[in-house]
Scaffold this motif. Structure first.
Motif, PDB file in Angstrom:
ATOM      1  N   SER A 173       0.850  -1.185   0.000  1.00 30.88           N
ATOM      2  CA  SER A 173       0.000   0.000   0.000  1.00 30.88           C
ATOM      3  C   SER A 173       0.889   1.241   0.000  1.00 30.88           C
ATOM      4  O   SER A 173       1.700   1.429   0.903  1.00 30.88           O
ATOM      5  CB  SER A 173      -0.919   0.002   1.229  1.00 30.88           C
ATOM      6  OG  SER A 173      -1.796   1.106   1.188  1.00 30.88           O
ATOM      7  N   ALA A 174       0.733   2.064  -1.018  1.00 31.00           N
ATOM      8  CA  ALA A 174       1.583   3.244  -1.191  1.00 31.00           C
ATOM      9  C   ALA A 174       0.870   4.512  -0.737  1.00 31.00           C
ATOM     10  O   ALA A 174      -0.350   4.527  -0.558  1.00 31.00           O
ATOM     11  CB  ALA A 174       1.994   3.382  -2.646  1.00 31.00           C
ATOM     12  N   LEU A 203      -2.709  -4.403  -4.143  1.00 32.49           N
ATOM     13  CA  LEU A 203      -1.900  -3.192  -4.238  1.00 32.49           C
ATOM     14  C   LEU A 203      -2.845  -2.013  -4.054  1.00 32.49           C
ATOM     15  O   LEU A 203      -3.887  -1.945  -4.710  1.00 32.49           O
ATOM     16  CB  LEU A 203      -1.209  -3.111  -5.607  1.00 32.49           C
ATOM     17  CG  LEU A 203      -0.422  -1.838  -5.917  1.00 32.49           C
ATOM     18  CD1 LEU A 203       0.740  -1.660  -4.948  1.00 32.49           C
ATOM     19  CD2 LEU A 203       0.085  -1.866  -7.354  1.00 32.49           C
ATOM     20  N   GLY A 204      -2.520  -1.110  -3.162  1.00 30.08           N
ATOM     21  CA  GLY A 204      -3.452  -0.017  -2.901  1.00 30.08           C
ATOM     22  C   GLY A 204      -2.787   1.246  -2.425  1.00 30.08           C
ATOM     23  O   GLY A 204      -1.572   1.424  -2.550  1.00 30.08           O
ATOM     24  N   LEU A 205      -3.629   2.122  -1.891  1.00 31.21           N
ATOM     25  CA  LEU A 205      -3.184   3.417  -1.401  1.00 31.21           C
ATOM     26  C   LEU A 205      -3.665   3.620   0.030  1.00 31.21           C
ATOM     27  O   LEU A 205      -4.737   3.165   0.397  1.00 31.21           O
ATOM     28  CB  LEU A 205      -3.736   4.547  -2.271  1.00 31.21           C
ATOM     29  CG  LEU A 205      -3.387   4.510  -3.760  1.00 31.21           C
ATOM     30  CD1 LEU A 205      -4.058   5.676  -4.477  1.00 31.21           C
ATOM     31  CD2 LEU A 205      -1.877   4.557  -3.962  1.00 31.21           C
ATOM     32  N   ASN A 206      -2.858   4.330   0.802  1.00 34.33           N
ATOM     33  CA  ASN A 206      -3.285   4.696   2.150  1.00 34.33           C
ATOM     34  C   ASN A 206      -2.688   6.043   2.559  1.00 34.33           C
ATOM     35  O   ASN A 206      -1.654   6.457   2.057  1.00 34.33           O
ATOM     36  CB  ASN A 206      -2.911   3.612   3.169  1.00 34.33           C
ATOM     37  CG  ASN A 206      -1.433   3.553   3.509  1.00 34.33           C
ATOM     38  OD1 ASN A 206      -0.640   3.050   2.735  1.00 34.33           O
ATOM     39  ND2 ASN A 206      -1.076   4.058   4.673  1.00 34.33           N
ATOM     40  N   CYS A 207      -3.376   6.693   3.445  1.00 33.53           N
ATOM     41  CA  CYS A 207      -2.901   7.923   4.114  1.00 33.53           C
ATOM     42  C   CYS A 207      -2.739   9.132   3.194  1.00 33.53           C
ATOM     43  O   CYS A 207      -3.190   9.163   2.068  1.00 33.53           O
ATOM     44  CB  CYS A 207      -1.593   7.656   4.854  1.00 33.53           C
ATOM     45  SG  CYS A 207      -1.799   6.567   6.245  1.00 33.53           S
ATOM     46  N   ALA A 208      -2.086  10.126   3.746  1.00 31.46           N
ATOM     47  CA  ALA A 208      -1.633  11.347   3.070  1.00 31.46           C
ATOM     48  C   ALA A 208      -2.724  12.370   2.768  1.00 31.46           C
ATOM     49  O   ALA A 208      -2.758  13.425   3.386  1.00 31.46           O
ATOM     50  CB  ALA A 208      -0.849  11.043   1.797  1.00 31.46           C
ATOM     51  N   THR A 209      -3.620  12.062   1.847  1.00 31.96           N
ATOM     52  CA  THR A 209      -4.444  13.146   1.311  1.00 31.96           C
ATOM     53  C   THR A 209      -5.939  13.028   1.589  1.00 31.96           C
ATOM     54  O   THR A 209      -6.681  13.961   1.324  1.00 31.96           O
ATOM     55  CB  THR A 209      -4.265  13.207  -0.221  1.00 31.96           C
ATOM     56  OG1 THR A 209      -4.590  11.930  -0.770  1.00 31.96           O
ATOM     57  CG2 THR A 209      -2.834  13.550  -0.579  1.00 31.96           C
ATOM     58  N   GLY A 210      -6.408  11.871   2.057  1.00 31.64           N
ATOM     59  CA  GLY A 210      -7.844  11.697   2.234  1.00 31.64           C
ATOM     60  C   GLY A 210      -8.502  11.168   0.978  1.00 31.64           C
ATOM     61  O   GLY A 210      -7.906  11.142  -0.102  1.00 31.64           O
ATOM     62  N   PRO A 211      -9.769  10.752   1.063  1.00 30.94           N
ATOM     63  CA  PRO A 211     -10.409  10.018  -0.039  1.00 30.94           C
ATOM     64  C   PRO A 211     -10.634  10.818  -1.317  1.00 30.94           C
ATOM     65  O   PRO A 211     -10.500  10.269  -2.415  1.00 30.94           O
ATOM     66  CB  PRO A 211     -11.737   9.564   0.572  1.00 30.94           C
ATOM     67  CG  PRO A 211     -11.970  10.468   1.734  1.00 30.94           C
ATOM     68  CD  PRO A 211     -10.622  10.819   2.262  1.00 30.94           C
ATOM     69  N   ALA A 212     -10.977  12.073  -1.222  1.00 29.32           N
ATOM     70  CA  ALA A 212     -11.308  12.832  -2.431  1.00 29.32           C
ATOM     71  C   ALA A 212     -10.134  12.903  -3.403  1.00 29.32           C
ATOM     72  O   ALA A 212     -10.284  12.704  -4.614  1.00 29.32           O
ATOM     73  CB  ALA A 212     -11.776  14.237  -2.061  1.00 29.32           C
ATOM     74  N   PHE A 213      -8.949  13.151  -2.866  1.00 31.97           N
ATOM     75  CA  PHE A 213      -7.763  13.295  -3.716  1.00 31.97           C
ATOM     76  C   PHE A 213      -7.307  11.949  -4.273  1.00 31.97           C
ATOM     77  O   PHE A 213      -6.618  11.887  -5.288  1.00 31.97           O
ATOM     78  CB  PHE A 213      -6.627  13.929  -2.903  1.00 31.97           C
ATOM     79  CG  PHE A 213      -5.416  14.295  -3.720  1.00 31.97           C
ATOM     80  CD1 PHE A 213      -5.361  15.489  -4.417  1.00 31.97           C
ATOM     81  CD2 PHE A 213      -4.317  13.442  -3.795  1.00 31.97           C
ATOM     82  CE1 PHE A 213      -4.249  15.825  -5.172  1.00 31.97           C
ATOM     83  CE2 PHE A 213      -3.198  13.763  -4.544  1.00 31.97           C
ATOM     84  CZ  PHE A 213      -3.163  14.962  -5.233  1.00 31.97           C
ATOM     85  N   MET A 214      -7.704  10.864  -3.621  1.00 35.01           N
ATOM     86  CA  MET A 214      -7.256   9.533  -4.043  1.00 35.01           C
ATOM     87  C   MET A 214      -7.997   9.007  -5.273  1.00 35.01           C
ATOM     88  O   MET A 214      -7.525   8.083  -5.934  1.00 35.01           O
ATOM     89  CB  MET A 214      -7.465   8.526  -2.909  1.00 35.01           C
ATOM     90  CG  MET A 214      -6.481   8.636  -1.765  1.00 35.01           C
ATOM     91  SD  MET A 214      -6.927   7.401  -0.522  1.00 35.01           S
ATOM     92  CE  MET A 214      -5.413   7.327   0.427  1.00 35.01           C
ATOM     93  N   THR A 215      -9.167   9.566  -5.572  1.00 34.08           N
ATOM     94  CA  THR A 215     -10.072   8.965  -6.548  1.00 34.08           C
ATOM     95  C   THR A 215      -9.413   8.695  -7.896  1.00 34.08           C
ATOM     96  O   THR A 215      -9.477   7.580  -8.421  1.00 34.08           O
ATOM     97  CB  THR A 215     -11.307   9.859  -6.748  1.00 34.08           C
ATOM     98  OG1 THR A 215     -11.918  10.084  -5.478  1.00 34.08           O
ATOM     99  CG2 THR A 215     -12.306   9.202  -7.672  1.00 34.08           C
TER     100      THR A 215
END
Length: 236
Positions: A173-174, A203-215
């Protein structure tokens, strides 16, 4: 885990003394019941997976508290605590699982250097071996900020699996920063390409920016990665 621990209003004595205050990983030894209580609170709320309290438990990071020599003990104990919590809530119809948390360390080889690839691999190997011995269900490289660090961790895990003749799943998770890449500059597409040859659990994403920016990044990852995709939008 970090914010959950802050809510406990622990004192320096809980951590093992003033010199160890803030070393959350040492709480696996000094206050294991607090760690298990937090993990059980997630399971009680409906979680299927809990993470070991080992985000900073490589010898490299523990060295900041002069605890490098206790890395094996800390990781094994953390895995045992999480295993006990998961087993307490597991049923035949709904098993619960333990992810062995392996954080990014305090070094990003492509950004700040200060460590060689082989040295970082050695540090990760100690942690991976101990988590495997402690009984985790899979290993989770999380909050990854540099693909070179990820490669070092994966080399370490491969080495552990070869020595122990036992394999468990591995996930990555990056963290994508506000500038749209990992801290070391790799895009999510570059990360997926770099790991496409692995048989990852996800493989995924976590932390840093919150859900809106991750989309958008998640959409790109889902289109390219040959694995399941995960999303843990924020930390506490």
């Amino acid at each position: 885990m970090g914010t959950a621990l802050q809510a406990k209003n622990l004192t320096a004595g809980d951590f093992g003394g003033p010199d160890l205050e803030g070393c959350n990983e040492n709480l696996n030894l000094t206050r294991p019941e607090v760690i298990q209580e937090i993990l059980e609170s997630y399971l009680d709320a409906g979680a299927d997976i809990v993470e070991t309290n080992t985000f900073g438990a490589t010898p490299l990071v523990l060295g900041e508290y002069d605890l490098s020599n206790r890395a094996v003990e800390i990781n094994i104990r953390a895995a045992q605590i999480a295993r006990a919590a998961a087993d307490k809530y597991s049923t035949s119809a709904r098993p619960r699982f333990v992810a062995g948390s392996m954080g990014p360390t305090t070094k990003a080889m492509s950004v700040i250097g200060g460590i060689t690839f082989d040295e970082l691999t050695d540090h990760y190997e100690v942690q991976a071996q101990a988590l495997l011995e402690g009984g985790v269900d899979y290993l989770l490289l999380e909050t990854c900020q540099d693909t070179r660090n990820v490669k070092a961790a994966l080399c370490a895990i491969d080495r552990v699996f070869a020595k122990s003749r036992k394999e468990i799943p591995v996930a990555v998770s990056a963290t994508i920063e506000a500038m749209g890449t990992m801290l070391a500059g790799q895009s999510v597409e570059a990360l997926a390409a770099a790991l496409g040859h692995r048989k990852l659990l996800y493989l995924g994403l976590n932390c840093a920016t919150g859900p809106a920016f991750m989309t958008d990044h998640l959409r790109s990852l889902a289109a390219q990665a040959p694995f399941r995709v995960s999303c843990v939008p924020n930390a506490g």
